[in-house]
Design a protein around this motif. Sequence first.
Motif, PDB file in Angstrom:
ATOM      1  N   ALA A   1       0.805  -1.154   0.085  1.00  0.00           N
ATOM      2  CA  ALA A   1       0.452   0.023   0.012  1.00  0.00           C
ATOM      3  C   ALA A   1       1.102   1.240  -0.261  1.00  0.00           C
ATOM      4  N   LEU A   2       1.108   1.750  -0.900  1.00  0.00           N
ATOM      5  CA  LEU A   2       2.242   2.634  -1.549  1.00  0.00           C
ATOM      6  C   LEU A   2       1.783   4.703  -1.970  1.00  0.00           C
ATOM      7  N   PRO A   3       1.810   5.180  -0.916  1.00  0.00           N
ATOM      8  CA  PRO A   3       1.650   6.956  -1.689  1.00  0.00           C
ATOM      9  C   PRO A   3       2.358   7.116  -2.412  1.00  0.00           C
ATOM     10  N   ASP A   4       1.736   7.950  -4.048  1.00  0.00           N
ATOM     11  CA  ASP A   4       2.794   8.930  -4.274  1.00  0.00           C
ATOM     12  C   ASP A   4       3.559   9.497  -3.890  1.00  0.00           C
ATOM     13  N   ALA A   5       4.454  10.436  -4.607  1.00  0.00           N
ATOM     14  CA  ALA A   5       5.385  11.365  -4.079  1.00  0.00           C
ATOM     15  C   ALA A   5       4.855  12.504  -3.542  1.00  0.00           C
ATOM     16  N   GLU A   6       3.685  12.788  -3.515  1.00  0.00           N
ATOM     17  CA  GLU A   6       2.539  13.939  -3.338  1.00  0.00           C
ATOM     18  C   GLU A   6       1.962  13.605  -1.848  1.00  0.00           C
ATOM     19  N   GLY A   7       1.607  12.081  -2.201  1.00  0.00           N
ATOM     20  CA  GLY A   7       0.625  11.819  -0.527  1.00  0.00           C
ATOM     21  C   GLY A   7      -0.313  12.159  -1.243  1.00  0.00           C
ATOM     22  N   LYS A   8      -0.805  12.188  -2.335  1.00  0.00           N
ATOM     23  CA  LYS A   8      -2.050  12.858  -2.238  1.00  0.00           C
ATOM     24  C   LYS A   8      -2.474  10.820  -3.307  1.00  0.00           C
ATOM     25  N   ARG A   9      -2.614  10.114  -3.214  1.00  0.00           N
ATOM     26  CA  ARG A   9      -2.920   8.911  -3.547  1.00  0.00           C
ATOM     27  C   ARG A   9      -2.310   7.800  -2.969  1.00  0.00           C
ATOM     28  N   LEU A  10      -3.275   6.310  -3.167  1.00  0.00           N
ATOM     29  CA  LEU A  10      -2.390   5.658  -2.558  1.00  0.00           C
ATOM     30  C   LEU A  10      -2.577   4.235  -3.671  1.00  0.00           C
ATOM     31  N   ALA A  11      -1.696   3.636  -3.805  1.00  0.00           N
ATOM     32  CA  ALA A  11      -1.538   2.448  -4.524  1.00  0.00           C
ATOM     33  C   ALA A  11      -2.011   0.796  -3.868  1.00  0.00           C
ATOM     34  N   ILE A  12      -2.881   0.828  -3.545  1.00  0.00           N
ATOM     35  CA  ILE A  12      -3.074  -0.721  -3.086  1.00  0.00           C
ATOM     36  C   ILE A  12      -2.831  -2.079  -3.647  1.00  0.00           C
ATOM     37  N   ILE A  13      -1.917  -3.242  -3.777  1.00  0.00           N
ATOM     38  CA  ILE A  13      -1.599  -3.966  -4.951  1.00  0.00           C
ATOM     39  C   ILE A  13      -2.479  -5.863  -4.144  1.00  0.00           C
ATOM     40  N   CYS A  14      -3.404  -6.222  -4.387  1.00  0.00           N
ATOM     41  CA  CYS A  14      -3.767  -6.841  -4.130  1.00  0.00           C
ATOM     42  C   CYS A  14      -3.840  -8.548  -5.291  1.00  0.00           C
ATOM     43  N   PRO A  15      -2.684  -8.962  -4.693  1.00  0.00           N
ATOM     44  CA  PRO A  15      -2.541 -10.905  -4.786  1.00  0.00           C
ATOM     45  C   PRO A  15      -3.584 -11.588  -4.842  1.00  0.00           C
ATOM     46  N   GLY A  16      -4.428 -11.269  -4.028  1.00  0.00           N
ATOM     47  CA  GLY A  16      -5.797 -12.164  -4.105  1.00  0.00           C
ATOM     48  C   GLY A  16      -6.525 -11.975  -4.637  1.00  0.00           C
ATOM     49  N   SER A  17      -6.754 -11.271  -5.492  1.00  0.00           N
ATOM     50  CA  SER A  17      -8.018 -10.707  -6.906  1.00  0.00           C
ATOM     51  C   SER A  17      -7.059 -10.044  -7.965  1.00  0.00           C
ATOM     52  N   GLY A  18      -6.258 -10.084  -7.944  1.00  0.00           N
ATOM     53  CA  GLY A  18      -5.185  -9.802  -9.194  1.00  0.00           C
ATOM     54  C   GLY A  18      -4.929  -8.242 -10.061  1.00  0.00           C
ATOM     55  N   GLU A  19      -5.263  -7.313  -8.422  1.00  0.00           N
ATOM     56  CA  GLU A  19      -6.413  -6.019  -8.975  1.00  0.00           C
ATOM     57  C   GLU A  19      -5.222  -4.650  -8.162  1.00  0.00           C
ATOM     58  N   LEU A  20      -5.086  -3.849  -8.841  1.00  0.00           N
ATOM     59  CA  LEU A  20      -4.698  -2.831  -8.387  1.00  0.00           C
ATOM     60  C   LEU A  20      -5.797  -2.124  -7.913  1.00  0.00           C
ATOM     61  N   VAL A  21      -5.691  -1.179  -6.755  1.00  0.00           N
ATOM     62  CA  VAL A  21      -6.980  -0.696  -6.405  1.00  0.00           C
ATOM     63  C   VAL A  21      -6.458   0.965  -5.902  1.00  0.00           C
ATOM     64  N   THR A  22      -7.117   2.054  -6.622  1.00  0.00           N
ATOM     65  CA  THR A  22      -6.558   3.274  -5.784  1.00  0.00           C
ATOM     66  C   THR A  22      -7.441   4.044  -5.291  1.00  0.00           C
ATOM     67  N   LEU A  23      -6.949   5.126  -4.186  1.00  0.00           N
ATOM     68  CA  LEU A  23      -7.595   5.715  -3.398  1.00  0.00           C
ATOM     69  C   LEU A  23      -7.011   7.286  -3.376  1.00  0.00           C
ATOM     70  N   ASN A  24      -7.804   8.636  -3.446  1.00  0.00           N
ATOM     71  CA  ASN A  24      -8.127   9.625  -3.197  1.00  0.00           C
ATOM     72  C   ASN A  24      -7.877   9.706  -1.844  1.00  0.00           C
ATOM     73  N   LEU A  25      -6.781  10.245  -1.513  1.00  0.00           N
ATOM     74  CA  LEU A  25      -6.391   9.891   0.284  1.00  0.00           C
ATOM     75  C   LEU A  25      -6.694  11.237   0.689  1.00  0.00           C
ATOM     76  N   ASP A  26      -6.884  12.662  -0.351  1.00  0.00           N
ATOM     77  CA  ASP A  26      -7.250  14.133   0.300  1.00  0.00           C
ATOM     78  C   ASP A  26      -8.735  13.392   0.758  1.00  0.00           C
ATOM     79  N   SER A  27      -9.892  13.253   0.139  1.00  0.00           N
ATOM     80  CA  SER A  27     -11.247  13.031   0.299  1.00  0.00           C
ATOM     81  C   SER A  27     -11.785  11.573   1.278  1.00  0.00           C
ATOM     82  N   ARG A  28     -10.384  10.990   0.752  1.00  0.00           N
ATOM     83  CA  ARG A  28     -11.132   9.308   1.375  1.00  0.00           C
ATOM     84  C   ARG A  28     -11.804   8.860   0.346  1.00  0.00           C
ATOM     85  N   THR A  29     -11.540   9.022  -1.350  1.00  0.00           N
ATOM     86  CA  THR A  29     -12.775   7.809  -1.721  1.00  0.00           C
ATOM     87  C   THR A  29     -11.849   7.285  -2.318  1.00  0.00           C
ATOM     88  N   GLN A  30     -12.588   6.265  -3.208  1.00  0.00           N
ATOM     89  CA  GLN A  30     -11.832   5.578  -4.163  1.00  0.00           C
ATOM     90  C   GLN A  30     -12.170   5.890  -5.744  1.00  0.00           C
TER      91      GLN A  30
END
Length: 363
Positions: free
Chosen positions: A173-202
Motif C-alpha cells: 500500500a504505497l502513497p505517491d510522491a505528493e501523498g495524494k493517491r494510494l496504490a493498494i496491490i492485491c494478489p488475492g484478486s489480481g487488482e490494483l486499487v487506487t484511493l484519493n487520500l485527501d477525500s478518502r474516496t476510491q
Amino acid sequence: MIGRGARPTSPAVHLALAAAVTCCAAAGCSDPEPRSRSSPTVYVTSGFDDWILALDASTGELLDTLHLDRRFGEPDEPHGVAVDPAGRHLYATLSHGQPSLWKFELPGHRLVGRLDLDLRGAARIRILPGGAVGYVPDFWRSGQGEVSDVAVVDLEEMEIIHWITECPAPHDALPDAEGKRLAIICPGSGELVTLNLDSRTQGPRFELGGMPMNAAWDPDPESGTVYISLKGVDSVAVVHTAGDLHAGGRVRRVPVGKAPTQLEATPDGRRLVVANRGDRTVSVLDLTEFELPELHRVELPGEHPHGVAISADGATAYVTWEGTTATPGGVAAIDLASGRILWSREAGSYVLGVAVTPDSPSA
C-alpha cells in the motif's frame, strides 16, 4: 471503502554469521557508543533470525544488530523495513505470532515504540511523504478470497487511526510522491486499487492478473503512473491511473526476469530496479523510453532476490536475496550506471526487507 473490515533455519547460516553478530537484549540493541558515519546506513531484515542488520552503505560493514524476538525459539519474521523521509526513525514489521510494528530512533537504534496490529500477517510498511502516517497491509494468504485490511498508523503516536478495506490479501500500500493517491496491490484478486487520500474516496481499479505483488510510483506525480511487479507472468505492469489514455492503453506489460517481487524507481525517474525472485537476477529498466528496455540483468550471489532500496542520489540499488534452507540470505549493492556489484555479504536466513537512510547520519 475506508472502514474496518515454516521453514527450518540452516545451521550453516548461523555459523557463517556468528562471528559478526553481537548479542543483544530481546527488546532491541545498539552499539554502546554510536559512531559518526560518512555514508548512509542500509537496514536488512533476517526473517528466521528475528534481527535487523545495520550496514555501512558504502562497504557493507556490519555496524549494529537489532533483535526483534518476541517468542523465544519461534521465528517472528521481521518482514518490511522503512526509514522515514527525514531519516529520524526506522520502522519494521513483524509478521508472525502477534503481528506488530516497531519504531527505532536514528541514530543510535533506541526502541521508542511498538504497536500490536490487529492483523493476521503484517507485510510491508510504507510511509506518507511527510513522515506522519504509515500503511501496513494484511497479506492474509490463507483467507481464501476474503477481504482483509490495510492498517493506517499515526507514526508519531504509534496508534491505528483507521482501516482501509478494499480487497483480498493486500501485499503493498504505497502513497505517491505528493501523498495524494494510494496504490493498494492485491494478489488475492489480481487488482490494483487506487484511493484519493485527501477525500478518502476510491479512485480507479485495474484488473491486472498475473499475481501482482509490489508497487513503485513514478516520481513525477503528474504522470499518475505506477509500476507493479506481476509475479505469475514474469513482467512489470505499467498502469496509467490518471489523465487520457496513453499509447498502449491504460495497462501494459513489460517483460523482466522470472517471478519479480519488489521494485523501486530512482528519484530522477530514469531507472526502475526489479528483483526477480525466480532466477536470482535483478532487472534495471530504462524509464525514459516507452518500451522500458532492460539496461542490465545482474546476477546475485544467492537465491531468491526479494527487496529493493535505492540510494538518495539514485546511483546505487541495494537488493536482498532470501537464501534457502541450506544457504544464507544476503544483500548486494549494485551500481546502476554499469550494472556492477559494488559489494555483497551474507545477512542471515530468509532475508526480505531492505531500506537505506536518506543522508549521512551522525551521532
